[in-house]
Design a protein around this motif. Structure first.
Motif, PDB file in Angstrom:
ATOM      1  N   GLU A 106       0.839  -1.200   0.000  1.00  0.00           N
ATOM      2  CA  GLU A 106       0.000   0.000   0.000  1.00  0.00           C
ATOM      3  C   GLU A 106       0.875   1.252   0.000  1.00  0.00           C
ATOM      4  N   ARG A 107       0.364   2.290  -0.677  1.00  0.00           N
ATOM      5  CA  ARG A 107       1.081   3.563  -0.677  1.00  0.00           C
ATOM      6  C   ARG A 107       0.878   4.256   0.660  1.00  0.00           C
ATOM      7  N   ARG A 108       1.865   5.034   1.021  1.00  0.00           N
ATOM      8  CA  ARG A 108       1.764   5.849   2.230  1.00  0.00           C
ATOM      9  C   ARG A 108       1.574   7.293   1.792  1.00  0.00           C
ATOM     10  N   GLY A 109       0.561   7.937   2.304  1.00  0.00           N
ATOM     11  CA  GLY A 109       0.322   9.331   1.978  1.00  0.00           C
ATOM     12  C   GLY A 109       0.859  10.258   3.041  1.00  0.00           C
ATOM     13  N   TRP A 110       1.024  11.508   2.682  1.00  0.00           N
ATOM     14  CA  TRP A 110       1.460  12.522   3.637  1.00  0.00           C
ATOM     15  C   TRP A 110       1.061  13.891   3.132  1.00  0.00           C
ATOM     16  N   ILE A 111       1.243  14.884   4.004  1.00  0.00           N
ATOM     17  CA  ILE A 111       0.881  16.265   3.686  1.00  0.00           C
ATOM     18  C   ILE A 111       2.125  17.136   3.797  1.00  0.00           C
ATOM     19  N   GLU A 112       2.401  17.871   2.722  1.00  0.00           N
ATOM     20  CA  GLU A 112       3.487  18.845   2.694  1.00  0.00           C
ATOM     21  C   GLU A 112       2.851  20.228   2.580  1.00  0.00           C
ATOM     22  N   VAL A 113       3.294  21.177   3.376  1.00  0.00           N
ATOM     23  CA  VAL A 113       2.801  22.548   3.275  1.00  0.00           C
ATOM     24  C   VAL A 113       3.972  23.464   2.950  1.00  0.00           C
ATOM     25  N   VAL A 114       3.787  24.264   1.901  1.00  0.00           N
ATOM     26  CA  VAL A 114       4.756  25.287   1.513  1.00  0.00           C
ATOM     27  C   VAL A 114       4.088  26.620   1.807  1.00  0.00           C
ATOM     28  N   CYS A 115       4.672  27.402   2.719  1.00  0.00           N
ATOM     29  CA  CYS A 115       4.041  28.660   3.119  1.00  0.00           C
ATOM     30  C   CYS A 115       5.053  29.796   3.106  1.00  0.00           C
ATOM     31  N   GLY A 116       4.537  30.998   3.283  1.00  0.00           N
ATOM     32  CA  GLY A 116       5.372  32.194   3.313  1.00  0.00           C
ATOM     33  C   GLY A 116       4.574  33.389   2.843  1.00  0.00           C
ATOM     34  N   SER A 117       5.249  34.505   2.690  1.00  0.00           N
ATOM     35  CA  SER A 117       4.597  35.744   2.246  1.00  0.00           C
ATOM     36  C   SER A 117       4.463  35.744   0.730  1.00  0.00           C
ATOM     37  N   MET A 118       3.816  36.765   0.228  1.00  0.00           N
ATOM     38  CA  MET A 118       3.761  36.939  -1.217  1.00  0.00           C
ATOM     39  C   MET A 118       5.183  37.163  -1.734  1.00  0.00           C
TER      40      MET A 118
ATOM     41  N   ILE B 117      15.425  39.562   5.033  1.00  0.00           N
ATOM     42  CA  ILE B 117      14.418  38.521   4.817  1.00  0.00           C
ATOM     43  C   ILE B 117      13.038  39.090   5.139  1.00  0.00           C
ATOM     44  N   ALA B 118      12.082  38.843   4.235  1.00  0.00           N
ATOM     45  CA  ALA B 118      10.719  39.357   4.417  1.00  0.00           C
ATOM     46  C   ALA B 118       9.761  38.205   4.668  1.00  0.00           C
ATOM     47  N   SER B 119       8.844  38.402   5.617  1.00  0.00           N
ATOM     48  CA  SER B 119       7.866  37.362   5.919  1.00  0.00           C
ATOM     49  C   SER B 119       6.432  37.886   5.927  1.00  0.00           C
ATOM     50  N   ILE B 120       6.246  39.175   5.667  1.00  0.00           N
ATOM     51  CA  ILE B 120       4.905  39.766   5.701  1.00  0.00           C
ATOM     52  C   ILE B 120       4.595  40.414   4.356  1.00  0.00           C
ATOM     53  N   SER B 121       3.351  40.220   3.899  1.00  0.00           N
ATOM     54  CA  SER B 121       2.872  40.819   2.655  1.00  0.00           C
ATOM     55  C   SER B 121       2.242  42.169   2.989  1.00  0.00           C
ATOM     56  N   TYR B 122       2.966  43.243   2.729  1.00  0.00           N
ATOM     57  CA  TYR B 122       2.478  44.588   3.019  1.00  0.00           C
ATOM     58  C   TYR B 122       1.516  45.032   1.914  1.00  0.00           C
ATOM     59  N   ARG B 123       0.311  45.453   2.314  1.00  0.00           N
ATOM     60  CA  ARG B 123      -0.675  45.947   1.343  1.00  0.00           C
ATOM     61  C   ARG B 123      -0.451  47.436   1.139  1.00  0.00           C
TER      62      ARG B 123
ATOM     63  N   GLY C  97      -4.255  40.501  -5.591  1.00  0.00           N
ATOM     64  CA  GLY C  97      -3.393  41.525  -6.148  1.00  0.00           C
ATOM     65  C   GLY C  97      -2.021  40.984  -6.464  1.00  0.00           C
ATOM     66  N   GLU C  98      -1.243  41.838  -7.086  1.00  0.00           N
ATOM     67  CA  GLU C  98       0.116  41.487  -7.471  1.00  0.00           C
ATOM     68  C   GLU C  98       1.050  42.562  -6.931  1.00  0.00           C
ATOM     69  N   LYS C  99       2.109  42.876  -7.680  1.00  0.00           N
ATOM     70  CA  LYS C  99       3.103  43.844  -7.222  1.00  0.00           C
ATOM     71  C   LYS C  99       2.548  45.253  -7.097  1.00  0.00           C
ATOM     72  N   ASP C 100       1.446  45.549  -7.797  1.00  0.00           N
ATOM     73  CA  ASP C 100       0.827  46.865  -7.676  1.00  0.00           C
ATOM     74  C   ASP C 100       0.084  47.021  -6.350  1.00  0.00           C
ATOM     75  N   THR C 101      -0.267  45.913  -5.713  1.00  0.00           N
ATOM     76  CA  THR C 101      -1.072  45.945  -4.494  1.00  0.00           C
ATOM     77  C   THR C 101      -0.281  45.537  -3.258  1.00  0.00           C
ATOM     78  N   TYR C 102       0.688  44.633  -3.417  1.00  0.00           N
ATOM     79  CA  TYR C 102       1.438  44.101  -2.283  1.00  0.00           C
ATOM     80  C   TYR C 102       2.935  44.177  -2.523  1.00  0.00           C
ATOM     81  N   GLU C 103       3.679  44.214  -1.416  1.00  0.00           N
ATOM     82  CA  GLU C 103       5.127  44.088  -1.496  1.00  0.00           C
ATOM     83  C   GLU C 103       5.614  43.359  -0.248  1.00  0.00           C
ATOM     84  N   PRO C 104       6.678  42.579  -0.385  1.00  0.00           N
ATOM     85  CA  PRO C 104       7.213  41.862   0.772  1.00  0.00           C
ATOM     86  C   PRO C 104       8.021  42.800   1.664  1.00  0.00           C
ATOM     87  N   ARG C 105       7.807  42.632   2.973  1.00  0.00           N
ATOM     88  CA  ARG C 105       8.560  43.438   3.942  1.00  0.00           C
ATOM     89  C   ARG C 105       8.990  42.598   5.132  1.00  0.00           C
TER      90      ARG C 105
END
Length: 189
Positions: free
Chosen positions: A10-22, A155-161, A172-180
């Motif tokens: 049987e296959r073994r399943g798992w969950i991977e999460v990739v997270c971070g700011s914009m 290093i930036a971890s917050i998406s500044y609006r 939004g994209e770069k016109d709406t958000y920037e990493p800070r």
């Protein structure tokens, strides 16, 4: 990573999460992992929230214009119906899904499916975003990516609006958000 058969076959399943700011490379990393799974001849399905039409209605597209075909959905339960017999499931922009996304991911992993989820861990106020805290809690593997602060280069971890528009969800994209970084985010200039 690969899907390793157990002693019983049987296959073994798992969950991977990739997270971070914009602009940290979450979608780029999701696409990279999914393309590698396809190279390994695994059956792959990719899902994204139907509301995310920034770059394309049916593709997951990174800010660097790297893309992979996906299925837009309105309800996370739909993933269970569409992922039968699939080896790897990719889910982009998980913060926009309903709270049931956590149970969907757990069900898929219990079925033996590798689940790769990408999403913003924090909103523009620096607060946990949607179901991401629950997904991080149940994840077998977590990758937190960082952008580069546009103000100081750290290093930036917050998406500044950059707009005064209220509400947690504002596509939004770069016109709406920037990493800070934390310091430059708190200066709000």
């Amino acid at each position: 990573m690969f899907i390793e058969p157990s002693i019983t076959g049987e296959r073994r399943g798992w969950i991977e999460v990739v997270c971070g700011s914009m602009f940290s490379g979450k979608t780029e990393e999701l696409i990279r992992r999914l393309k590698r799974a396809k190279i390994a001849n695994l059956k792959v399905e990719i899902f994204k929230p139907a509301i995310d039409i920034r770059y394309n209605e049916t593709q997951v597209v990174s800010h660097d214009a790297n893309a992979i075909q996906s299925t837009p959905i309105d309800n996370s339960q739909t993933i269970l119906l569409m992922a039968t017999g699939v080896d790897v499931v990719g889910i982009d922009e998980a913060q926009f899904f309903d709270a049931e996304i956590m149970h969907v991911c757990e069900t898929l992993a219990a079925r033996g499916t590798r689940v790769i989820v990408a999403g913003l861990d924090m909103d523009y106020l620096g607060k946990p975003f949607g179901p991401m805290p629950q997904l991080l809690a149940i994840a077998d593997y977590i990758t937190k990516l960082h952008a580069i602060c546009v103000k100081c280069g750290n290093i930036a971890s917050i998406s500044y609006r950059k707009t005064a528009q209220a509400g947690q969800v504002l596509l939004g994209e770069k016109d709406t958000y920037e990493p800070r970084c934390r310091k430059c985010y708190n200066e709000k200039e």
